[in-house]
Design a protein around this motif. Structure first.
Motif, PDB file in Angstrom:
ATOM      1  N   GLY A 114      11.209   2.951 -11.242  1.00  0.00           N
ATOM      2  CA  GLY A 114      10.910   3.049  -9.793  1.00  0.00           C
ATOM      3  C   GLY A 114       9.923   4.289 -10.282  1.00  0.00           C
ATOM      4  O   GLY A 114       9.420   5.172  -9.153  1.00  0.00           O
ATOM      5  N   SER A 115       9.459   4.223 -11.470  1.00  0.00           N
ATOM      6  CA  SER A 115       8.489   4.963 -11.833  1.00  0.00           C
ATOM      7  C   SER A 115       6.923   5.206 -11.191  1.00  0.00           C
ATOM      8  O   SER A 115       5.781   5.528 -11.036  1.00  0.00           O
ATOM      9  N   GLY A 116       6.369   3.868 -11.189  1.00  0.00           N
ATOM     10  CA  GLY A 116       6.028   2.848 -10.622  1.00  0.00           C
ATOM     11  C   GLY A 116       4.596   1.923 -10.986  1.00  0.00           C
ATOM     12  O   GLY A 116       3.495   1.585 -10.891  1.00  0.00           O
ATOM     13  N   LYS A 117       5.598   1.728 -12.123  1.00  0.00           N
ATOM     14  CA  LYS A 117       4.997   0.837 -12.965  1.00  0.00           C
ATOM     15  C   LYS A 117       4.401  -1.010 -12.382  1.00  0.00           C
ATOM     16  O   LYS A 117       3.444  -0.679 -12.568  1.00  0.00           O
ATOM     17  N   SER A 118       4.847  -1.110 -11.484  1.00  0.00           N
ATOM     18  CA  SER A 118       4.608  -2.625 -10.587  1.00  0.00           C
ATOM     19  C   SER A 118       3.504  -2.133 -10.049  1.00  0.00           C
ATOM     20  O   SER A 118       2.802  -2.823  -9.933  1.00  0.00           O
ATOM     21  N   THR A 119       3.626  -1.159  -9.094  1.00  0.00           N
ATOM     22  CA  THR A 119       2.278  -0.878  -8.228  1.00  0.00           C
ATOM     23  C   THR A 119       1.155  -0.596  -8.942  1.00  0.00           C
ATOM     24  O   THR A 119       0.048  -1.369  -8.733  1.00  0.00           O
TER      25      THR A 119
HETATM   26  P1  ADP Z   1       8.881   0.619 -11.189  1.00  0.00           P
HETATM   27  O1  ADP Z   1       7.903  -0.655 -11.624  1.00  0.00           O
HETATM   28  O2  ADP Z   1       7.896   1.851 -12.139  1.00  0.00           O
HETATM   29  O3  ADP Z   1      10.046   0.648 -10.587  1.00  0.00           O
HETATM   30  P2  ADP Z   1       7.769   0.540  -8.320  1.00  0.00           P
HETATM   31  O4  ADP Z   1       6.031   0.585  -8.693  1.00  0.00           O
HETATM   32  O5  ADP Z   1       8.656  -0.820  -8.162  1.00  0.00           O
HETATM   33  O6  ADP Z   1       8.054   1.171  -9.616  1.00  0.00           O
HETATM   34  O7  ADP Z   1       8.344   1.335  -7.293  1.00  0.00           O
HETATM   35  C1  ADP Z   1       7.315   3.546  -7.203  1.00  0.00           C
HETATM   36  C2  ADP Z   1       8.289   3.151  -5.836  1.00  0.00           C
HETATM   37  O8  ADP Z   1       7.593   3.185  -4.916  1.00  0.00           O
HETATM   38  C3  ADP Z   1       9.550   3.110  -5.491  1.00  0.00           C
HETATM   39  O9  ADP Z   1       9.934   4.144  -5.110  1.00  0.00           O
HETATM   40  C4  ADP Z   1       9.969   2.112  -5.057  1.00  0.00           C
HETATM   41  O10 ADP Z   1      11.102   2.241  -4.370  1.00  0.00           O
HETATM   42  C5  ADP Z   1       8.638   2.494  -3.920  1.00  0.00           C
HETATM   43  N1  ADP Z   1       7.891   0.828  -3.521  1.00  0.00           N
HETATM   44  C6  ADP Z   1       7.764   0.193  -4.330  1.00  0.00           C
HETATM   45  N2  ADP Z   1       7.040  -1.418  -3.642  1.00  0.00           N
HETATM   46  C7  ADP Z   1       7.388  -1.033  -2.624  1.00  0.00           C
HETATM   47  C8  ADP Z   1       7.122  -1.280  -0.952  1.00  0.00           C
HETATM   48  N3  ADP Z   1       6.697  -2.552  -1.066  1.00  0.00           N
HETATM   49  N4  ADP Z   1       7.426  -1.082   0.358  1.00  0.00           N
HETATM   50  C9  ADP Z   1       7.753   0.161   0.156  1.00  0.00           C
HETATM   51  N5  ADP Z   1       8.549   1.178  -0.942  1.00  0.00           N
HETATM   52  C10 ADP Z   1       7.924   0.645  -2.369  1.00  0.00           C
END
Ligand code: ADP
Length: 236
Positions: free
Chosen positions: A46-51
């Motif tokens: 949830g820290s934003g790595k995938s984003t």
């Molecule tokens: P990580 O990869 O570190 O687990 P993410 O980048 O997946 O983190 O997510 C960062 C934050 O953005 C989280 O709070 C997640 O719930 C939110 N988030 C990610 N993708 C979406 C989306 N498509 N719609 C709404 N919120 C999202």
């Protein structure tokens, strides 16, 4: 006079990514990746790595802020130009390998050069050389279901590097592997970096991050540390 510094491979300035509902998955990120670096992008779930991976991989655009990849300003590119940038300048490795089922290791790797427009024979010749480089010279005709997890990941790495991308992005590359296979994959990434490849490893695994020469840590959509301190003793 010092020689001119090559341009960064990745440059993010003030990058925010907001999802509907007001979640700021990235809340203002500045990140520069230089040619030849090997870094971890680490942080809890949830820290934003995938984003961040999606934005650095030009799979998504920021809400605000500037993104430059391999010298190109992403905001200036059409979706088609962005796809071309991705094919030419970026290599991707995923936790679950994403190999084509029923297709030989050789042709999975040769597919990494599809965008180049080179004939199949030339792509296969190149693929054979890269498979040899990753230690799979004796597995070229094997299909994914005939390979171990570690071997599959080495095929995926070969496919990702065959086009000599400016940046290799590895998303939890050892996440589906046992410790020994994971160590082999990380050793391969280190070898490729020593030969000049620029590599970012996205991981939630502290030990993997600790063993890399640069560690960028995310929390709540912000970079909370960015360290090039020596690798921790005992971490390899
Ligand atoms: P990580 O990869 O570190 O687990 P993410 O980048 O997946 O983190 O997510 C960062 C934050 O953005 C989280 O709070 C997640 O719930 C939110 N988030 C990610 N993708 C979406 C989306 N498509 N719609 C709404 N919120 C999202």
């Amino acid at each position: 006079m010092t020689p001119p510094q090559p341009p960064p491979v990745v440059e993010l300035v003030g990058v925010r990514k907001e999802y509907p509902g007001g979640v700021a998955a990235l809340a203002g990120v500045d990140l520069t990746i230089w040619p030849g670096e090997l870094l971890a992008i680490a942080g809890p779930s949830g820290s934003g790595k995938s984003t961040l991976l999606h934005i650095v991989g030009s799979l998504d655009r920021p809400s605000t802020g500037t993104v430059r990849i391999a010298g190109h300003e992403v905001a200036d590119l059409s979706d088609r130009e962005l796809s071309a940038l991705r094919a030419r300048d970026l290599g991707f490795v995923f936790q679950s390998f994403h190999l084509a089922a029923g297709v030989s290791a050789l042709d999975n790797v040769a597919d990494g050069l599809l965008y180049s427009g080179r004939p199949l024979r030339a792509r296969r010749r190149e693929a054979a050389a890269v498979l040899e480089r990753v230690g799979l010279a004796d597995r070229m005709t094997h299909r994914p279901h005939e390979l171990s997890g570690g071997q599959k990941q080495r095929v995926a790495i070969a496919r990702a590097i065959i086009g000599e991308p400016a940046l290799l992005l590895a998303d939890e590359p050892t996440g589906a592997l046992d410790t020994a296979a994971g160590d082999t994959v990380m050793a391969l990434l280190r070898d490729l970096n020593a030969e000049g490849a620029t590599i970012a490893v996205i991981t939630h695994d502290h030990d993997i991050a600790a063993a890399l020469p640069r560690r960028v840590r995310l929390r709540d959509g912000l970079i909370v540390s960015d360290s090039r301190a020596p690798v921790e003793a005992g971490a390899v």
